[in-house]
Design a protein around this motif. Structure first.
Motif, PDB file in Angstrom:
ATOM      1  N   GLU A   1       0.921  -1.213  -0.028  1.00 63.39           N
ATOM      2  CA  GLU A   1       0.177  -0.211  -0.138  1.00 63.39           C
ATOM      3  C   GLU A   1       0.810   1.234  -0.164  1.00 63.39           C
ATOM      4  N   ASP A   2       2.089   1.131   0.579  1.00 61.82           N
ATOM      5  CA  ASP A   2       3.129   2.257   0.350  1.00 61.82           C
ATOM      6  C   ASP A   2       3.220   2.458  -0.985  1.00 61.82           C
ATOM      7  N   VAL A   3       3.563   1.739  -1.856  1.00 61.73           N
ATOM      8  CA  VAL A   3       3.643   1.753  -3.156  1.00 61.73           C
ATOM      9  C   VAL A   3       2.616   2.593  -3.989  1.00 61.73           C
ATOM     10  N   GLN A   4       1.400   2.067  -3.788  1.00 59.75           N
ATOM     11  CA  GLN A   4       0.398   2.634  -4.319  1.00 59.75           C
ATOM     12  C   GLN A   4      -0.049   3.863  -3.591  1.00 59.75           C
ATOM     13  N   THR A   5       0.296   4.322  -2.631  1.00 54.76           N
ATOM     14  CA  THR A   5      -0.023   5.723  -1.953  1.00 54.76           C
ATOM     15  C   THR A   5       0.970   6.511  -2.710  1.00 54.76           C
ATOM     16  N   ALA A   6       2.274   6.022  -2.597  1.00 57.16           N
ATOM     17  CA  ALA A   6       3.458   6.921  -3.557  1.00 57.16           C
ATOM     18  C   ALA A   6       2.894   7.523  -4.959  1.00 57.16           C
ATOM     19  N   LEU A   7       2.475   6.397  -5.669  1.00 60.91           N
ATOM     20  CA  LEU A   7       1.947   6.685  -7.117  1.00 60.91           C
ATOM     21  C   LEU A   7       0.656   7.603  -7.039  1.00 60.91           C
ATOM     22  N   ALA A   8      -0.306   7.309  -6.068  1.00 62.13           N
ATOM     23  CA  ALA A   8      -1.567   8.089  -6.112  1.00 62.13           C
ATOM     24  C   ALA A   8      -1.181   9.682  -5.707  1.00 62.13           C
ATOM     25  N   ALA A   9      -0.222   9.631  -4.629  1.00 59.76           N
ATOM     26  CA  ALA A   9       0.112  11.056  -4.335  1.00 59.76           C
ATOM     27  C   ALA A   9       1.035  11.866  -5.317  1.00 59.76           C
ATOM     28  N   GLY A  10       1.551  11.042  -6.314  1.00 60.98           N
ATOM     29  CA  GLY A  10       2.558  11.726  -7.325  1.00 60.98           C
ATOM     30  C   GLY A  10       3.924  11.938  -6.764  1.00 60.98           C
ATOM     31  N   THR A  11       4.146  11.553  -5.432  1.00 68.10           N
ATOM     32  CA  THR A  11       5.490  11.945  -4.762  1.00 68.10           C
ATOM     33  C   THR A  11       6.729  10.929  -5.529  1.00 68.10           C
ATOM     34  N   ALA A  12       6.037   9.779  -6.001  1.00 69.79           N
ATOM     35  CA  ALA A  12       7.031   9.074  -6.578  1.00 69.79           C
ATOM     36  C   ALA A  12       6.934   8.867  -8.120  1.00 69.79           C
ATOM     37  N   LYS A  13       7.991   9.184  -8.903  1.00 77.04           N
ATOM     38  CA  LYS A  13       7.894   9.073 -10.323  1.00 77.04           C
ATOM     39  C   LYS A  13       8.814   8.021 -10.637  1.00 77.04           C
ATOM     40  N   PRO A  14       7.926   6.965 -11.785  1.00 80.75           N
ATOM     41  CA  PRO A  14       8.713   5.801 -12.068  1.00 80.75           C
ATOM     42  C   PRO A  14      10.128   6.280 -12.788  1.00 80.75           C
ATOM     43  N   ALA A  15      10.892   5.423 -12.526  1.00 76.56           N
ATOM     44  CA  ALA A  15      12.349   5.693 -13.086  1.00 76.56           C
ATOM     45  C   ALA A  15      12.385   5.375 -14.676  1.00 76.56           C
ATOM     46  N   ALA A  16      12.815   6.187 -15.353  1.00 77.33           N
ATOM     47  CA  ALA A  16      12.898   6.095 -16.734  1.00 77.33           C
ATOM     48  C   ALA A  16      13.671   4.850 -17.174  1.00 77.33           C
ATOM     49  N   PRO A  17      13.176   4.046 -18.046  1.00 73.59           N
ATOM     50  CA  PRO A  17      13.997   2.896 -18.533  1.00 73.59           C
ATOM     51  C   PRO A  17      14.865   3.326 -19.623  1.00 73.59           C
ATOM     52  N   ALA A  18      15.784   2.405 -19.542  1.00 75.09           N
ATOM     53  CA  ALA A  18      16.451   2.809 -21.048  1.00 75.09           C
ATOM     54  C   ALA A  18      15.544   2.703 -22.307  1.00 75.09           C
ATOM     55  N   PRO A  19      15.618   3.771 -23.016  1.00 73.00           N
ATOM     56  CA  PRO A  19      14.841   3.630 -24.509  1.00 73.00           C
ATOM     57  C   PRO A  19      15.261   2.592 -25.478  1.00 73.00           C
ATOM     58  N   ALA A  20      14.534   1.692 -25.476  1.00 74.38           N
ATOM     59  CA  ALA A  20      14.674   0.385 -26.250  1.00 74.38           C
ATOM     60  C   ALA A  20      13.955   0.744 -27.730  1.00 74.38           C
ATOM     61  N   GLN A  21      13.145   1.536 -27.624  1.00 73.35           N
ATOM     62  CA  GLN A  21      12.691   1.983 -28.860  1.00 73.35           C
ATOM     63  C   GLN A  21      12.317   3.294 -28.911  1.00 73.35           C
ATOM     64  N   PRO A  22      11.848   4.115 -29.831  1.00 75.31           N
ATOM     65  CA  PRO A  22      11.502   5.475 -29.852  1.00 75.31           C
ATOM     66  C   PRO A  22      10.074   5.495 -29.295  1.00 75.31           C
ATOM     67  N   VAL A  23       9.937   6.786 -28.364  1.00 71.62           N
ATOM     68  CA  VAL A  23       8.851   6.829 -27.723  1.00 71.62           C
ATOM     69  C   VAL A  23       8.218   7.874 -28.437  1.00 71.62           C
ATOM     70  N   ALA A  24       6.739   7.595 -28.801  1.00 75.62           N
ATOM     71  CA  ALA A  24       5.974   8.813 -29.581  1.00 75.62           C
ATOM     72  C   ALA A  24       6.116  10.212 -28.960  1.00 75.62           C
ATOM     73  N   ALA A  25       5.616  10.182 -27.794  1.00 77.34           N
ATOM     74  CA  ALA A  25       5.200  11.279 -27.187  1.00 77.34           C
ATOM     75  C   ALA A  25       5.289  11.079 -25.577  1.00 77.34           C
ATOM     76  N   PRO A  26       5.580  12.033 -24.493  1.00 76.69           N
ATOM     77  CA  PRO A  26       5.502  11.883 -23.148  1.00 76.69           C
ATOM     78  C   PRO A  26       4.108  11.735 -22.725  1.00 76.69           C
ATOM     79  N   ARG A  27       3.818  11.174 -21.783  1.00 73.79           N
ATOM     80  CA  ARG A  27       2.616  10.840 -21.089  1.00 73.79           C
ATOM     81  C   ARG A  27       2.180  12.031 -20.512  1.00 73.79           C
ATOM     82  N   ALA A  28       0.857  12.487 -20.921  1.00 68.94           N
ATOM     83  CA  ALA A  28       0.157  13.619 -20.460  1.00 68.94           C
ATOM     84  C   ALA A  28      -0.066  13.579 -18.798  1.00 68.94           C
ATOM     85  N   PRO A  29       0.210  14.576 -18.116  1.00 66.92           N
ATOM     86  CA  PRO A  29       0.025  14.502 -16.610  1.00 66.92           C
ATOM     87  C   PRO A  29      -1.496  13.900 -16.301  1.00 66.92           C
TER      88      PRO A  29
END
Length: 506
Positions: A240-268
């Protein structure tokens, strides 16, 4: 004296829980308040501490079992007998030396042959834990490659004494996955592994590791432990700590190494919406499907031509002979054998649809290795029926049935999905009325089948209800001209509307 370990109070309106993980095994020493297991309910994850010091006795509720409040989970033996194991755990020196006498009897668990051109795999699931007894050929773990899942059996009987490649790790084709200790050294293997793991856990700065469910959730969300605040004992991170962090926006997923081109960043995403989302890491198979389909669109000049076929004659022929066919050949007569035969017939007349481009050359195939796309829980796979043009209806149906079952069970080998020259995809089984299939490189053609639907058709000046199916042929326009593509599809239509043409090679 024996002390019972029971399910604690789970919270208001919560009457049952599932045993998620046991951190201790029978025979291991435990200290008072040391974490024994973890329970998961609909709302929270609950840790169960040891009510006393002693030796772990019987585990009554195994992992995965559902238990009610106050249900018996395990027993702990108290008294003098518990002192020796506790001291042994505290002193690492004897434990490290224990396996020396049996080191020669250890067997390495290696990555099996993955198939042509496959150089690495990801460890998706371990079915056994360190200390578990295994029988020879019992499944130890499952690997995921770009194309198939590969099960790894135990090369010998004994005890799994070491796991070198944990779940999620990427290993090459010659890597060592684990170690199995022989039967003579099996008894010592589990304590050795536990003692070896203790210093590693101490380096984290916590008395206990993060909850396994939390580790999995962080991995799926692309987070590290430093991005989540733990609320468990000694700062232990819970699910639930992970879920809380994601819901609150305090933790941002670590950016993985780009294996392929990304079309556009995800909107907030608003916090209340984020709390209702679920982030799951793509499997290697799904990543490969996505990459290959996009590569096909980028490399080939894909064009699709359509037609429709009256299925009246095929359905009548099938209804007439299906019982006799199954009785004689032991397999049901379906529509796929008719379509396979019709395509093989048409490919002889339009060979460029059965060819491929190799640099500045065109490779014409004087045979038909028919790919039959199959949907599985893991994703789309295309097993290949070799020399389908030389097979009978019964042989085709048997091959399709056998390979379809193996595909759903994840048992297909690499060789069974390589070398196809043309592909048939049946979206009709899912209710698709019309679609444009994407090529399966390096092939130059793919036929899309769709659902059979009764429609009003004009037959000899009269309106009649006929079972109709839309057909779609996607082809590489670099090698196949429009005339060839249309001719191919018309020949398939003619063969299906009058199956006698197949017998007479017309």
């Amino acid at each position: 004296m024996t002390t019972e370990v029971r399910v604690p109070t789970l919270g208001e309106s919560v009457t049952e829980a599932t045993v998620a993980t046991w951190f201790k095994k029978p025979g291991e020493a435990v200290a008072v308040d040391e974490m024994l297991c973890e329970l998961e309910t609909d709302k929270v994850t609950v840790e169960v501490p040891s009510p006393t010091a002693g030796t772990m006795g019987e585990i009554v509720a195994a992992e995965g079992e559902t238990v009610g409040v106050n249900a018996l989970l395990a027993t702990i033996a108290e008294g003098a007998g518990a002192a020796a194991p506790a001291e042994a755990k505290a002193s690492p020196a004897p434990a490290v030396a224990a396996p020396a006498a049996d080191s020669a009897k250890s067997v390495d668990v290696m990555v099996p042959t993955l198939g042509e051109s496959v150089t690495e795999a990801t460890v998706s699931t371990w079915f056994k834990k360190v200390g578990d007894t295994v029988a020879q050929d019992e499944m130890l773990c499952e690997l995921e490659t770009d194309k198939v899942s590969v099960e790894v059996p135990a090369p010998a009987a004994g005890v799994l004494s070491e796991i070198l490649a944990p779940e999620g790790a990427t290993v090459d084709a010659s890597a060592k996955l684990g170690v199995i200790s022989g039967s003579a050294g099996a008894a010592a293997a589990a304590p050795v592994a536990a003692a070896a793991a203790a210093p590693a856990a101490a380096t984290t700065g916590k008395d206990v590791a993060n909850a396994p469910s939390a580790e999995k959730a962080m991995a799926e969300a692309g987070l590290t432990a430093t991005q989540v605040t733990g609320t468990g004992r000694d700062g232990r991170i819970m699910k639930e700590d992970v879920q809380t962090a994601l819901a609150a926006g305090t933790a941002k997923p670590a950016a993985p190494a780009p294996a392929q081109p990304v079309a556009a960043p995800r909107a907030p995403v608003p916090a209340d919406d984020a709390a209702r989302e679920e982030r799951v890491k793509m499997t290697r198979l799904r990543q490969t499907i996505a990459r290959r389909l996009k590569d096909a669109q980028n490399a080939a000049a894909i064009l699709t031509t359509y037609n429709e076929v009256d299925m009246t004659e095929v359905m009548a022929l099938r209804n007439t002979y299906k019982d006799q066919f199954e009785k004689k050949h032991g397999v049901r007569l379906g529509f796929m054998s008719f379509f396979t035969k019709a395509c093989c017939h048409a490919l002889k007349e339009v060979p460029e649809v059965n060819a491929e481009i190799d640099g500045t050359d065109i490779l014409y195939k004087n045979f038909v290795h028919m790919g039959v796309a199959a949907g599985t829980p893991q994703g789309l796979v295309v097993p290949v029926i070799r020399d389908a043009d030389a097979m009978s209806f019964a042989e085709i149906e048997k091959a399709i049935s056998e390979k379809g079952k193996r595909a759903r069970d994840g048992k297909l080998s690499m060789a069974e999905m390589q070398g196809g020259t043309f592909t048939i995809s049946n979206g009709g089984v899912y209710g698709s009325l019309m679609s444009s299939p994407i090529l399966n490189p390096p092939q130059s053609g793919i036929l899309g089948m769709h659902k059979i639907q009764d429609r009003a058709m004009v037959i000899n000046g009269e309106i009649k209800i006929r079972p109709m199916m839309y057909l779609a042929l996607s082809y590489d326009h670099r090698i196949v001209d429009g005339k060839g593509a249309v001719t191919f599809l018309v020949r398939v239509k003619e063969a299906l509307e009058d199956p006698r043409r197949l017998l007479m090679d017309l």
